[in-house]
Design an enzyme around this catalytic site. Structure first.
Site, PDB file in Angstrom:
ATOM      1  N   THR A   1       1.969   0.687   8.002  1.00 31.80           N
ATOM      2  CA  THR A   1       2.673  -0.411   8.653  1.00 31.80           C
ATOM      3  C   THR A   1       1.687  -1.200   9.500  1.00 31.80           C
ATOM      4  OG1 THR A   1       4.516  -0.944  10.148  1.00 31.80           O
ATOM      5  CG2 THR A   1       3.295   1.066  10.613  1.00 31.80           C
TER       6      THR A   1
ATOM      7  N   ASP B   1      -8.251   7.419   9.836  1.00 27.97           N
ATOM      8  CA  ASP B   1      -9.323   6.506   9.452  1.00 27.97           C
ATOM      9  C   ASP B   1      -9.437   5.355  10.437  1.00 27.97           C
ATOM     10  OD1 ASP B   1     -11.354   5.526   7.622  1.00 27.97           O
ATOM     11  OD2 ASP B   1      -9.923   3.977   7.026  1.00 27.97           O
TER      12      ASP B   1
ATOM     13  N   GLU C   1     -11.819   0.664  18.515  1.00 27.41           N
ATOM     14  CA  GLU C   1     -12.922   0.830  17.573  1.00 27.41           C
ATOM     15  C   GLU C   1     -14.089  -0.077  17.945  1.00 27.41           C
ATOM     16  OE1 GLU C   1     -11.551   0.270  13.577  1.00 27.41           O
ATOM     17  OE2 GLU C   1     -10.154   1.941  13.651  1.00 27.41           O
TER      18      GLU C   1
ATOM     19  N   ALA D   1      -3.867   3.072   8.251  1.00 33.57           N
ATOM     20  CA  ALA D   1      -3.302   1.721   8.353  1.00 33.57           C
ATOM     21  C   ALA D   1      -3.928   0.941   9.502  1.00 33.57           C
ATOM     22  CB  ALA D   1      -1.791   1.805   8.511  1.00 33.57           C
TER      23      ALA D   1
ATOM     24  N   HIS E   1     -13.125   4.141   9.625  1.00 30.98           N
ATOM     25  CA  HIS E   1     -12.454   2.971   9.046  1.00 30.98           C
ATOM     26  C   HIS E   1     -13.007   2.654   7.657  1.00 30.98           C
ATOM     27  CE1 HIS E   1      -9.932  -0.655  10.522  1.00 30.98           C
ATOM     28  NE2 HIS E   1      -9.796  -0.512   9.212  1.00 30.98           N
ATOM     29  N   LEU E   2     -12.874   3.639   6.766  1.00 39.99           N
ATOM     30  CA  LEU E   2     -13.411   3.525   5.412  1.00 39.99           C
ATOM     31  C   LEU E   2     -12.355   3.153   4.375  1.00 39.99           C
ATOM     32  CD1 LEU E   2     -15.750   6.671   5.273  1.00 39.99           C
ATOM     33  CD2 LEU E   2     -16.354   4.315   5.860  1.00 39.99           C
TER      34      LEU E   2
ATOM     35  N   ILE F   1       0.828  -1.200   0.000  1.00 40.58           N
ATOM     36  CA  ILE F   1       0.000   0.000   0.000  1.00 40.58           C
ATOM     37  C   ILE F   1       0.865   1.254   0.000  1.00 40.58           C
ATOM     38  CG2 ILE F   1      -1.712   1.307   1.325  1.00 40.58           C
ATOM     39  CD1 ILE F   1      -2.841  -1.373   2.282  1.00 40.58           C
TER      40      ILE F   1
ATOM     41  N   ALA G   1     -11.161   0.546   3.115  1.00 44.90           N
ATOM     42  CA  ALA G   1     -11.501  -0.494   2.137  1.00 44.90           C
ATOM     43  C   ALA G   1     -12.891  -0.311   1.550  1.00 44.90           C
ATOM     44  CB  ALA G   1     -11.400  -1.867   2.796  1.00 44.90           C
TER      45      ALA G   1
END
Length: 527
Positions: A204, A257, A262, A232, A280-281, A153, A283
């Site tokens: 990482t 993100d 969470e 990440a 957490h968008l 990535i 993906a």
């Protein structure tokens, strides 16, 4: 012969069901069930296709009497009890590369949003204001982007940033000079990166080495006005320290993100005017969701119908004929790879896997794959036997396989060696009774030890009284010792000690052990 039966329990692209059917599986799509409902239903299925909503717990697995494979459409498998799945003989697969472009693009979007304060300007404008004078942005052209992590990535982010005419530098201990040249980036140490970068983007995995890699001290010593992006893993940044730096202006802006905890319904970062976040968008694009859904359906169907294994987290890629003979060798190989990966530091450029005796007569590819899976696990939380060779190649790691015809002291032997800045470091192991993995040598010192669970590795001076001191230290912290495993080069010289412990030693225990007389090095290991 009955067709394999698959349950899709989370919402995913409808073409996934079509792929299962075309490849010879019966499929049910039943989403949104409670754990109790899933537990009552799961016993009739051979395969379970999930995303992040379904929690495949110990109890669910116990009820899954026919289950053979779990497929996660995505990378993270925190919602699957992998160890219990392994014990139950259930293969767990994921799709480790399906989200790479999507996550990289999200990081670039966060960089642009930070540069021009887009979320804040949007909110106030839609509130009926016209706050043009309050939002003086910065250009990204000509700015320096610092990447912490330059793997798959990170490499995509670098290419996109270069298209925006940004200069890219990177900190990654495992990035070779050749790979850096190929990516067109400059390799630097972490302190240099933080003092030179205008923007920092983290790419990482979360490991013991990377947890809070952006600590309070590092944030305070970074370039004044730096902007920080993390798409990440949560836990890479000290969030309380980041809030203080945002308030003081040391950090001009931050975009996250991911969070340490969470779902992040509360955070010290919330409310900071120069902070933006998303839930957490990374993906969450239509293309990524389609890609991972189709990929997991293809992988699961191939396994259920043909026995093919791809991207399995707990099973090697093997034919049915090879598996029984190779299984103990791969267990040994993975442990040796994990051991040398946990102990060897710096920029590792070469790894060698040598086989002699009975091991030399076997198919070496699964053994090499097992070594790389164990070795790369420290650096990637999505590694498996399928993608480990890819990750090693991506990082410029030169892999050599050597088969010796000679007969040595052991009936079978596997040796794993790596080239470090301090020279060659190697570990070796054998099988006892043709099935039990056993370490027999570590960095040139003979030692016999099982590699299992929580362990403590100590390098010390071979002097009287040391065993008593380390034992007393463990006792003082109420940590039970399973086994003592000792080795030394020469009497009175350098010695090594491997302790098998019933629980993980904390930072305080490590620090005290490092302070004992004669200790050169202490390292907690996990297998």
């Amino acid at each position: 012969m009955n067709k394999p039966k698959v349950l899709i329990s989370d919402k995913m692209d409808e073409n996934a069901a079509r792929i299962f059917e075309e490849r010879g599986c019966d499929v049910d799509v039943i989403t949104g069930e409670s754990p109790e409902e899933l537990k009552a239903r799961i016993g009739e299925y051979d395969g379970l296709a999930i995303r992040s909503s379904t929690k495949v717990t110990h109890e669910i697995l116990d009820a899954a009497t026919n289950l053979k494979v779990i497929g996660r459409a995505g990378i993270g498998v925190d919602n699957v009890d992998i160890s219990h799945a392994s014990a139950k003989g259930v293969v767990v697969m994921n799709t480790p590369f399906g989200n790479s472009i999507t996550t990289a693009e999200h990081a670039i979007a966060m960089i642009m949003a930070l540069a021009r304060q887009i979320p804040q300007a949007n909110a106030r404008t839609q509130n009926g204001e016209w706050p043009k004078k309050d939002f003086m942005g910065v250009e990204v052209t000509g700015k320096t982007l610092g990447l912490i992590g330059a793997g798959n990535i990170g490499g995509i982010v670098a290419a996109r940033a270069q298209g925006l005419r940004m200069k890219v530098i990177a900190y990654d201990p495992f990035l070779t000079e050749e790979r850096a040249v190929e990516l067109g980036i400059e390799k630097v140490d972490l302190d240099t990166l933080l003092t030179r970068a205008d923007f920092v983007s983290l790419h990482t995995p979360l490991t013991d080495e990377t947890r809070n890699i952006l600590s309070r001290e590092r944030i305070e010593n970074a370039k004044s006005g730096i902007r920080i992006v993390n798409c990440a893993r949560g836990g890479l940044i000290d969030e309380a320290a980041l809030r203080d730096a945002l308030d003081s202006g040391q950090v001009a802006g931050a975009a996250l993100d991911v969070f340490a905890s969470e779902p992040a319904t509360t955070s010290p970062l919330f409310g900071a005017p120069n902070f933006i976040c998303t839930p957490h968008l990374g993906a969450s694009t239509t293309e990524a969701q389609v890609n991972v859904a189709l990929q997991v359906a293809e992988q699961m169907a191939d396994y259920l119908v043909n026995g093919g294994v791809s991207n399995a987290l707990n099973m090697p890629s093997l034919s049915a004929e090879e598996a029984p003979k190779l299984k103990p060798y791969m267990a040994l190989a993975e442990k040796l790879g994990s051991l040398v990966g946990q102990l060897a530091h710096g920029n590792l450029t070469k790894i060698s896997i040598e086989r002699e005796g009975a091991a030399a007569e076997l198919n070496g590819k699964p053994i090499t794959g097992a070594v790389l899976a164990g070795f790369m696990r420290r650096y990637s939380d999505t590694v498996n036997m399928v993608n480990a060779p890819f990750l090693a190649k991506e990082r410029g790691l030169e892999v050599s396989e050597i088969r010796h015809q000679r007969e040595g002291a052991f009936n079978t032997l596997i040796r794993v060696s790596v080239e470090t800045e301090q020279g060659t470091r190697s570990v070796a192991g054998t099988l006892f009774g043709n099935h039990a993995p056993r370490l027999v040598e570590i960095f040139g010192i003979g030692i016999e030890a099982d590699l299992d669970g929580q362990m403590l590795y100590v390098v010390n001076d071979d002097k009287p009284g040391f065993i008593g001191r380390i034992g007393s230290l463990m006792g003082a912290h109420d940590i039970n010792i399973g086994t003592f495993n000792l080795g030394r080069r020469d009497a009175g010289g350098e010695a090594v000690l491997l302790l098998s412990l019933d629980e993980e030693p904390g930072a305080a225990v490590i620090a005290e052990a490092e302070g004992l007389e004669g200790v050169q090095m202490v390292k907690a290991l996990s297998f």
